[in-house]
Structure formats: structure tokens, C-alpha cells
Design a protein around this motif. Sequence first.
Motif, short mmCIF file in Angstrom:
data_model
loop_
_atom_site.label_atom_id
_atom_site.label_comp_id
_atom_site.label_asym_id
_atom_site.label_seq_id
_atom_site.Cartn_x
_atom_site.Cartn_y
_atom_site.Cartn_z
N LYS A 192 27.84 8.06 -49.37
CA LYS A 192 27.72 9.45 -48.93
C LYS A 192 27.44 10.36 -50.12
CE LYS A 192 30.66 9.09 -44.86
NZ LYS A 192 31.97 9.39 -44.27
N ARG A 193 28.15 10.12 -51.22
CA ARG A 193 27.92 10.92 -52.43
C ARG A 193 26.52 10.68 -52.98
NH1 ARG A 193 33.74 10.45 -55.61
NH2 ARG A 193 34.95 11.38 -53.94
N PHE A 194 26.08 9.42 -52.93
CA PHE A 194 24.73 9.09 -53.37
C PHE A 194 23.69 9.82 -52.52
CE2 PHE A 194 20.96 6.33 -52.91
CZ PHE A 194 20.51 6.38 -54.21
N GLU A 195 23.88 9.80 -51.21
CA GLU A 195 22.94 10.48 -50.31
C GLU A 195 22.89 11.98 -50.59
OE1 GLU A 195 21.98 10.86 -45.54
OE2 GLU A 195 24.02 10.38 -46.17
N LEU A 196 24.05 12.60 -50.78
CA LEU A 196 24.07 14.03 -51.11
C LEU A 196 23.36 14.30 -52.43
CD1 LEU A 196 27.75 14.89 -50.10
CD2 LEU A 196 25.67 15.68 -48.95
N SER A 197 23.59 13.43 -53.41
CA SER A 197 22.93 13.59 -54.71
C SER A 197 21.42 13.45 -54.58
CB SER A 197 23.46 12.56 -55.71
OG SER A 197 24.83 12.74 -55.92
N MET A 198 20.99 12.45 -53.83
CA MET A 198 19.54 12.24 -53.64
C MET A 198 18.91 13.42 -52.90
SD MET A 198 18.31 9.72 -55.21
CE MET A 198 16.69 9.81 -54.48
N ASN A 199 19.58 13.94 -51.89
CA ASN A 199 19.05 15.09 -51.16
C ASN A 199 18.94 16.30 -52.07
OD1 ASN A 199 18.72 13.68 -48.77
ND2 ASN A 199 20.73 14.27 -47.97
N GLN A 200 19.93 16.51 -52.93
CA GLN A 200 19.87 17.63 -53.87
C GLN A 200 18.76 17.41 -54.90
OE1 GLN A 200 21.68 20.38 -53.40
NE2 GLN A 200 20.49 21.31 -55.02
N LEU A 201 18.60 16.18 -55.36
CA LEU A 201 17.55 15.86 -56.31
C LEU A 201 16.17 16.11 -55.70
CD1 LEU A 201 16.94 14.77 -59.14
CD2 LEU A 201 17.02 12.46 -58.18
N LYS A 202 16.01 15.75 -54.43
CA LYS A 202 14.73 16.00 -53.75
C LYS A 202 14.45 17.49 -53.62
CE LYS A 202 15.65 13.12 -50.28
NZ LYS A 202 15.54 12.40 -49.01
N LYS A 203 15.51 18.30 -53.47
CA LYS A 203 15.32 19.76 -53.36
C LYS A 203 14.95 20.38 -54.70
CE LYS A 203 18.57 20.53 -49.57
NZ LYS A 203 19.88 21.10 -49.23
N THR A 204 15.51 19.85 -55.79
CA THR A 204 15.29 20.48 -57.09
C THR A 204 14.10 19.90 -57.84
OG1 THR A 204 16.88 18.99 -58.12
CG2 THR A 204 17.71 21.11 -57.37
N THR A 205 13.62 18.74 -57.42
CA THR A 205 12.42 18.16 -58.02
C THR A 205 11.44 17.93 -56.88
OG1 THR A 205 13.17 15.86 -57.80
CG2 THR A 205 13.76 17.01 -59.84
N ASP A 206 10.67 16.92 -56.96
CA ASP A 206 9.79 16.55 -55.84
C ASP A 206 10.17 15.15 -55.37
OD1 ASP A 206 7.82 14.53 -57.28
OD2 ASP A 206 8.10 16.25 -58.63
N LEU A 207 9.68 14.79 -54.24
CA LEU A 207 10.03 13.52 -53.63
C LEU A 207 9.68 12.34 -54.53
CD1 LEU A 207 11.21 12.42 -50.99
CD2 LEU A 207 8.89 12.27 -50.09
N GLU A 208 8.53 12.39 -55.17
CA GLU A 208 8.10 11.30 -56.05
C GLU A 208 9.07 11.11 -57.22
OE1 GLU A 208 4.32 9.94 -58.84
OE2 GLU A 208 4.16 11.75 -57.62
N THR A 209 9.48 12.21 -57.84
CA THR A 209 10.42 12.13 -58.97
C THR A 209 11.77 11.58 -58.51
OG1 THR A 209 9.33 13.99 -60.06
CG2 THR A 209 11.58 13.47 -60.77
#
Length: 178
Positions: free
Chosen positions: A148-165
Amino acid sequence: MFKKNSLKKIRNQGSIVFKSQLLQDLTPFERYELLQLCHRRKFKEGEFIYHQNDPGAGIYFIEEGWVRLVVSKNLENDQTEKFTVDLQAPSEIGIMSIGYEIPRMATAQCLKDSILLGFFKPDFETLKKRNPETAVKFLEAVTNQTMKRFELSMNQLKKTTDLETAFSIMFREYNKSE
């Protein structure tokens, strides 16, 4: 019959047993069984529980008190960037150290006198021998919480960068092993 301190201890541990998000999928008996293997330790205000990058040796349940988690990052200009999170009872810290060989991601320090219940790798081994089903359910709970923490982190990363990154970061280490 019971001393005042004994009742407080029972009440605090009951709070962990019934309010812990990590333990919510375990039955009350399984939670009690796990907590019986924990080591009760008192920490003074300002005392460190563990430091960032220490080997992960176990999980701590906060029975009483406040704990601050601090993540530090050294910057190029000899300065340090810090992020803090304050937690109070009933909470748990260090969950990824059971079942995984992951160094501590943060430093944990008591903000006031605190009581923590430590559950370490040898305790998990004892739980596996005594009641393998409870051990599996506990490890599943740890894995679910971590994911769950990983998913939240990935979702935040997708918001602050781009999907490819975001996805290249996630799979970079995976692809190195091939």
C-alpha cells in the motif's frame, strides 16, 4: 487484585491489539499471541530507537508516547534536507524489517518518555514454530501494508514526474539482475 500500572499496561496493549492497522486481519487471539513475543522497552525523551541506514532488526509497536521519524538526505552544498513524521500510540514503526533485509529508512527518536514493544526476527522465527498460520497472516499483513505504501509512493511519483520516469525507476533495479 491488579495494580494501577498493570491495568494501564493491559489497556495500552489492548489498544495495540484492537487498533493497529497492521494487525487488523489477525484474530484477537493471534494478535495477543504475537504481542506475547514482544519485548517491552522504556525509552527516555530524546533517546534514539534506531538510526537511518541501520540494519532492520524488527518492528516496534508504540504502546505509549510519541516517536519522531526523520529522513535525512545530504545535499551537494554540505547541507542536509530533512523530513519528519510524528507518530503516537497505537502505531508501529519499522514494519519492513520483518521478512525483508531492508536498512532503516529513517531515524526514530522519542519525543517524550515512551514505551515500545519490539518484535524482532528471532521472535518471528518463534512465532513460525509455534503457530505457522499466524506467522503467515502476520507476514501477509506486513506485505500488504508495504505494498500500500509502495502504491501511494508510485502514484505520487507519477504525479510529480511523468509516467515513463516513474516506471523506469521502478524497474531499473529489476532489469539490472537480468
